[in-house]
Design a protein around this motif. Structure first.
Motif, PDB file in Angstrom:
ATOM      1  N   SER A 187       0.867 -15.837  17.536  1.00 30.97           N
ATOM      2  CA  SER A 187       1.155 -15.081  18.848  1.00 30.97           C
ATOM      3  C   SER A 187       0.362 -13.679  18.502  1.00 30.97           C
ATOM      4  CB  SER A 187       2.643 -14.729  18.730  1.00 30.97           C
ATOM      5  OG  SER A 187       3.111 -14.034  17.728  1.00 30.97           O
ATOM      6  N   VAL A 188      -0.348 -13.407  17.529  1.00 28.74           N
ATOM      7  CA  VAL A 188      -1.205 -12.341  16.920  1.00 28.74           C
ATOM      8  C   VAL A 188      -2.429 -12.659  17.692  1.00 28.74           C
ATOM      9  CG1 VAL A 188      -2.004 -10.928  15.231  1.00 28.74           C
ATOM     10  CG2 VAL A 188       0.072 -12.100  15.012  1.00 28.74           C
ATOM     11  N   GLN A 189      -2.926 -11.613  18.339  1.00 25.40           N
ATOM     12  CA  GLN A 189      -4.295 -11.939  19.409  1.00 25.40           C
ATOM     13  C   GLN A 189      -5.354 -12.052  18.273  1.00 25.40           C
ATOM     14  OE1 GLN A 189      -4.669  -8.667  21.873  1.00 25.40           O
ATOM     15  NE2 GLN A 189      -2.812  -9.528  23.411  1.00 25.40           N
ATOM     16  N   ASP A 190      -5.497 -11.446  17.278  1.00 28.55           N
ATOM     17  CA  ASP A 190      -6.633 -11.613  16.291  1.00 28.55           C
ATOM     18  C   ASP A 190      -6.766 -12.733  15.644  1.00 28.55           C
ATOM     19  OD1 ASP A 190      -7.527  -8.836  17.121  1.00 28.55           O
ATOM     20  OD2 ASP A 190      -6.257  -7.786  15.226  1.00 28.55           O
ATOM     21  N   VAL A 191      -5.602 -13.060  15.387  1.00 29.64           N
ATOM     22  CA  VAL A 191      -5.556 -14.482  14.822  1.00 29.64           C
ATOM     23  C   VAL A 191      -5.778 -15.546  15.619  1.00 29.64           C
ATOM     24  CG1 VAL A 191      -4.049 -16.394  13.447  1.00 29.64           C
ATOM     25  CG2 VAL A 191      -3.938 -13.627  12.767  1.00 29.64           C
ATOM     26  N   ALA A 192      -5.410 -15.685  16.773  1.00 27.32           N
ATOM     27  CA  ALA A 192      -5.864 -16.693  17.753  1.00 27.32           C
ATOM     28  C   ALA A 192      -7.417 -16.458  18.277  1.00 27.32           C
ATOM     29  CB  ALA A 192      -4.943 -16.435  19.223  1.00 27.32           C
ATOM     30  N   ARG A 193      -7.807 -15.355  18.323  1.00 23.37           N
ATOM     31  CA  ARG A 193      -9.156 -15.057  18.520  1.00 23.37           C
ATOM     32  C   ARG A 193     -10.138 -15.612  17.303  1.00 23.37           C
ATOM     33  NH1 ARG A 193      -9.011 -10.451  20.160  1.00 23.37           N
ATOM     34  NH2 ARG A 193      -9.570  -9.374  18.186  1.00 23.37           N
ATOM     35  N   PHE A 194      -9.659 -15.591  16.098  1.00 21.06           N
ATOM     36  CA  PHE A 194     -10.339 -16.215  15.101  1.00 21.06           C
ATOM     37  C   PHE A 194     -10.128 -17.638  15.105  1.00 21.06           C
ATOM     38  CE2 PHE A 194      -9.937 -17.904  10.717  1.00 21.06           C
ATOM     39  CZ  PHE A 194     -11.510 -17.290  10.195  1.00 21.06           C
ATOM     40  N   HIS A 195      -8.945 -18.077  15.348  1.00 20.66           N
ATOM     41  CA  HIS A 195      -8.801 -19.521  15.406  1.00 20.66           C
ATOM     42  C   HIS A 195      -9.716 -20.150  16.472  1.00 20.66           C
ATOM     43  CE1 HIS A 195      -4.993 -20.228  12.984  1.00 20.66           C
ATOM     44  NE2 HIS A 195      -5.889 -19.741  12.496  1.00 20.66           N
ATOM     45  N   ALA A 196     -10.013 -19.396  17.241  1.00 17.13           N
ATOM     46  CA  ALA A 196     -10.971 -20.062  18.683  1.00 17.13           C
ATOM     47  C   ALA A 196     -12.567 -20.440  18.152  1.00 17.13           C
ATOM     48  CB  ALA A 196     -10.941 -19.128  19.706  1.00 17.13           C
ATOM     49  N   LYS A 197     -12.760 -19.611  17.061  1.00  9.96           N
ATOM     50  CA  LYS A 197     -14.089 -19.814  16.686  1.00  9.96           C
ATOM     51  C   LYS A 197     -14.168 -21.045  15.476  1.00  9.96           C
ATOM     52  CE  LYS A 197     -15.686 -15.064  17.239  1.00  9.96           C
ATOM     53  NZ  LYS A 197     -15.909 -13.716  16.782  1.00  9.96           N
ATOM     54  N   LYS A 198     -13.215 -20.843  14.495  1.00 10.71           N
ATOM     55  CA  LYS A 198     -13.202 -21.939  13.373  1.00 10.71           C
ATOM     56  C   LYS A 198     -11.819 -21.916  12.777  1.00 10.71           C
ATOM     57  CE  LYS A 198     -15.725 -23.321   9.314  1.00 10.71           C
ATOM     58  NZ  LYS A 198     -17.007 -22.818   8.483  1.00 10.71           N
ATOM     59  N   VAL A 199     -11.259 -23.080  12.652  1.00 10.99           N
ATOM     60  CA  VAL A 199      -9.822 -23.135  12.215  1.00 10.99           C
ATOM     61  C   VAL A 199      -9.903 -23.266  10.744  1.00 10.99           C
ATOM     62  CG1 VAL A 199      -7.844 -24.380  12.145  1.00 10.99           C
ATOM     63  CG2 VAL A 199      -8.973 -24.010  14.314  1.00 10.99           C
ATOM     64  N   LEU A 200      -9.567 -22.365   9.839  1.00 15.21           N
ATOM     65  CA  LEU A 200      -9.538 -22.550   8.609  1.00 15.21           C
ATOM     66  C   LEU A 200      -8.072 -22.369   7.989  1.00 15.21           C
ATOM     67  CD1 LEU A 200     -12.449 -20.213   7.452  1.00 15.21           C
ATOM     68  CD2 LEU A 200     -12.345 -22.739   7.352  1.00 15.21           C
ATOM     69  N   LYS A 201      -7.828 -23.386   7.106  1.00  9.17           N
ATOM     70  CA  LYS A 201      -6.448 -23.454   6.572  1.00  9.17           C
ATOM     71  C   LYS A 201      -6.201 -22.637   5.320  1.00  9.17           C
ATOM     72  CE  LYS A 201      -5.028 -27.797   8.991  1.00  9.17           C
ATOM     73  NZ  LYS A 201      -4.619 -28.998   8.953  1.00  9.17           N
ATOM     74  N   PHE A 202      -5.378 -22.019   4.923  1.00  5.47           N
ATOM     75  CA  PHE A 202      -5.167 -21.180   3.594  1.00  5.47           C
ATOM     76  C   PHE A 202      -4.557 -22.134   2.741  1.00  5.47           C
ATOM     77  CE2 PHE A 202      -2.809 -17.386   1.411  1.00  5.47           C
ATOM     78  CZ  PHE A 202      -3.713 -17.638   0.421  1.00  5.47           C
ATOM     79  N   ARG A 203      -5.167 -22.825   1.668  1.00  3.94           N
ATOM     80  CA  ARG A 203      -4.793 -23.762   0.756  1.00  3.94           C
ATOM     81  C   ARG A 203      -4.478 -23.312  -0.696  1.00  3.94           C
ATOM     82  NH1 ARG A 203      -4.847 -28.928   2.976  1.00  3.94           N
ATOM     83  NH2 ARG A 203      -5.037 -28.953   5.001  1.00  3.94           N
ATOM     84  N   ASP A 204      -5.448 -22.350  -1.126  1.00  4.62           N
ATOM     85  CA  ASP A 204      -5.553 -21.794  -2.587  1.00  4.62           C
ATOM     86  C   ASP A 204      -5.639 -20.520  -2.469  1.00  4.62           C
ATOM     87  OD1 ASP A 204      -5.622 -24.554  -4.391  1.00  4.62           O
ATOM     88  OD2 ASP A 204      -6.543 -24.937  -2.666  1.00  4.62           O
ATOM     89  N   SER A 205      -5.147 -19.790  -3.786  1.00  6.52           N
ATOM     90  CA  SER A 205      -5.219 -18.500  -4.133  1.00  6.52           C
ATOM     91  C   SER A 205      -5.364 -18.453  -5.597  1.00  6.52           C
ATOM     92  CB  SER A 205      -4.074 -17.775  -3.668  1.00  6.52           C
ATOM     93  OG  SER A 205      -2.953 -18.004  -4.187  1.00  6.52           O
ATOM     94  N   ILE A 206      -5.950 -17.641  -6.143  1.00  8.39           N
ATOM     95  CA  ILE A 206      -5.922 -17.061  -7.561  1.00  8.39           C
ATOM     96  C   ILE A 206      -5.532 -15.693  -7.639  1.00  8.39           C
ATOM     97  CG2 ILE A 206      -7.439 -16.811  -9.571  1.00  8.39           C
ATOM     98  CD1 ILE A 206      -9.192 -18.642  -8.471  1.00  8.39           C
ATOM     99  N   LEU A 207      -4.425 -15.395  -8.366  1.00  6.33           N
ATOM    100  CA  LEU A 207      -3.807 -14.028  -8.426  1.00  6.33           C
ATOM    101  C   LEU A 207      -4.007 -13.728 -10.158  1.00  6.33           C
ATOM    102  CD1 LEU A 207      -0.487 -14.523  -6.567  1.00  6.33           C
ATOM    103  CD2 LEU A 207      -2.767 -13.947  -5.759  1.00  6.33           C
ATOM    104  N   MET A 208      -4.777 -12.640 -10.249  1.00  5.75           N
ATOM    105  CA  MET A 208      -5.135 -12.145 -11.650  1.00  5.75           C
ATOM    106  C   MET A 208      -5.056 -10.610 -11.762  1.00  5.75           C
ATOM    107  SD  MET A 208      -7.289 -10.481 -13.782  1.00  5.75           S
ATOM    108  CE  MET A 208      -8.714 -10.037 -12.831  1.00  5.75           C
ATOM    109  N   SER A 209      -4.348 -10.291 -12.993  1.00  6.08           N
ATOM    110  CA  SER A 209      -4.054  -9.029 -13.263  1.00  6.08           C
ATOM    111  C   SER A 209      -4.359  -8.719 -14.641  1.00  6.08           C
ATOM    112  CB  SER A 209      -2.560  -8.743 -12.867  1.00  6.08           C
ATOM    113  OG  SER A 209      -2.453  -7.158 -13.196  1.00  6.08           O
ATOM    114  N   TYR A 210      -5.097  -7.495 -14.890  1.00 12.94           N
ATOM    115  CA  TYR A 210      -5.650  -7.140 -16.208  1.00 12.94           C
ATOM    116  C   TYR A 210      -5.422  -5.715 -16.349  1.00 12.94           C
ATOM    117  CZ  TYR A 210      -7.335  -8.253 -20.866  1.00 12.94           C
ATOM    118  OH  TYR A 210      -7.612  -8.447 -22.278  1.00 12.94           O
ATOM    119  N   HIS A 211      -4.595  -4.920 -16.723  1.00 18.28           N
ATOM    120  CA  HIS A 211      -4.372  -3.670 -17.109  1.00 18.28           C
ATOM    121  C   HIS A 211      -3.608  -3.595 -18.506  1.00 18.28           C
ATOM    122  CE1 HIS A 211      -5.485  -2.310 -13.045  1.00 18.28           C
ATOM    123  NE2 HIS A 211      -5.129  -3.104 -12.587  1.00 18.28           N
TER     124      HIS A 211
END
Length: 453
Positions: A209-233
């Motif tokens: 329902s978000v217009q920006d997301v719908a407009r992005f999907h109209a060009k190319k549909v990418l699925k969010f599958r993986d992520s890397i979370l790193m912290s070093y302080h």
């Protein structure tokens, strides 16, 4: 009857040894990689489920043969540990909930508290159980459970100090200090009205329902599958190897597993309408409870590889592994939280004197690797930026100022931009990554987004 009891006891011990051997094979498997060791995990689960079922069916004979309550708790704890391990590898909420169910059952049935033995080994098993249960409860946002378990952990550490004076429990005192500091810093504990970080159908609208997301999907549909979370302080807020930064990002990248959230209080297990007395010997754990706590209509959570204080080499190796296994038409999110420069106390003489931030050898090696990754290397793009300039600013991943070996430069990320990449840099040097990687997005058709905090 005595012979039958001996057979049952020997069979049980054999099942325990077999399950423990299989568990040792998978205990140290890395949490990243899609297919690594999956067949081993299936064998371990099968072995422990068989063991759990056997001790339920032959409980009377085993108790007569000298089975201790803490031994039942240890088996349940191993199963909970296996489920949590699967959650870290797959990010499937059902595994996390299953782990919580087993750990909560151990707490309610007082498997460890009921044994009045002065056995140091059993006390350490109980300490490790509380630490693992705290981590699972934190990720599930079970704040009340966390508070209860913290008090029990404090009491147990004090009891161990009083009864085992010859043993040093300094590390466990630090564990208590870590979780208390984490609770004081996390808004979930400090602000009563704070809502969960997870995406919830109750508070948030559907992404389509978000217009920006719908407009992005109209060009190319990418699925969010993986992520890397790193912290070093240095001196960062953490519990175990989960920092506050990684914890919040982990929460933001998941869906709430139920439209009405998780039940605040689990119903007591009943048999024939009668509440089971947890003070007695009970091995009944409702393994079907998770079915009512997950929502099959929600999309799967992306896999998350959480790295605590990795070396630059290890971080790049993990990124390479995940990018290599990334399915087609998928995007990977990389969150890097680190300081831009080491402290002046630990800084190397070369860096503190204003000299080159990277040795000539390391800089030449990285420059050559860049040339190998590009078909037509260029020294400048539109006369503004050269590849050698991407080694001026960096993220510092090191406990000591040992120069280039602890520095992550924008140029080190360039080879991974061949895959759709969403990069989040939480650092005082984030501007270098945002500016330094822009040319790569212009040069090749890669879905690269650099977001600086």
């Amino acid at each position: 009857m005595a012979e039958e009891g001996d057979v049952v006891s020997k069979t049980f011990r054999a099942l325990v040894e077999r399950a423990d051997r299989k568990f040792a094979r998978v205990r140290d498997f890395p949490s990243y990689g899609r297919a690594q060791g999956q067949h081993y995990f299936q064998k371990v689960f099968k072995a422990y489920m068989r063991l759990w079922k056997y001790q339920q069916e032959h409980r009377t004979e085993l108790v007569k043969a000298g089975l201790n309550r803490w031994e039942i708790g240890e088996i349940a704890g191993r199963i909970g540990q296996l489920y949590f391990g699967q959650y870290t590898r797959t990010s499937e909420a059902r595994f996390l909930v299953e782990s919580y169910v087993f750990y909560e059952a151990i707490l309610k049935r007082r498997y460890f508290e009921g044994c009045k033995v002065k056995d140091l080994g059993v006390r350490f098993k109980e300490l490790r159980f509380y630490a693992r249960f705290l981590l699972v409860s934190l990720i599930l946002n079970r704040t009340q459970t966390v508070k209860v378990v913290v008090e029990k952990l404090k009491a147990l550490v004090d009891d161990c100090n009083a009864n085992f004076r010859e043993t040093n429990f300094k590390e466990w005192k630090l564990v208590v200090q870590e979780i208390v500091r984490f609770m004081n810093a996390d808004t979930t504990f400090t602000i009563a009205s704070a809502r969960p970080f997870r995406y919830s159908a109750i508070f948030d609208c559907h992404p389509n329902s978000v217009q920006d997301v719908a407009r992005f999907h109209a060009k190319k549909v990418l699925k969010f599958r993986d992520s890397i979370l790193m912290s070093y302080h240095r001196n960062e807020v953490k519990f175990a190897e989960l920092t506050l930064d990684a914890y919040r990002m982990l929460q933001c990248l998941e869906w709430e597993s139920s439209g009405s959230f998780y039940p605040k209080h689990l119903a007591e297990t009943k048999e024939n309408g009668i509440v089971v007395d947890y003070s007695g010997t009970s091995g009944l754990i409702d393994m079907k409870l998770v079915a009512g706590m997950t929502d099959p209509t929600l999309p799967p959570n992306p896999r998350k590889a959480i790295l605590y204080r990795p070396s630059v080499t290890h971080l790049i190796a993990v990124m390479a592994t995940i990018c290599e296994e990334l399915p087609p038409e998928s995007v990977i999110l990389v969150y890097l939280s680190a300081s831009g420069k080491p402290s002046h106390i630990n800084a190397s003489p070369v860096e503190s004197s204003g000299g080159p931030k990277r040795t000539t050898k390391n800089k030449l090696t990285s420059h050559n690797s860049l040339e190998q990754n590009f078909s037509s290397p260029e020294s400048h793009i539109n006369g503004k930026k050269g590849s050698s300039d991407y080694y001026d600013d960096y993220l510092w991943l090191g406990s000591k100022g040992n120069g280039g070996s602890s520095n992550l430069y924008p140029g080190d990320i360039i080879p991974f931009t061949r895959r759709p990449l969403f990069l989040v840099i939480d650092s005082d040097s984030s501007h270098a990554f945002k500016a330094g990687l822009t040319w790569c997005r212009k040069r090749r058709e890669s879905c690269l987004t650099a977001f600086a905090i």
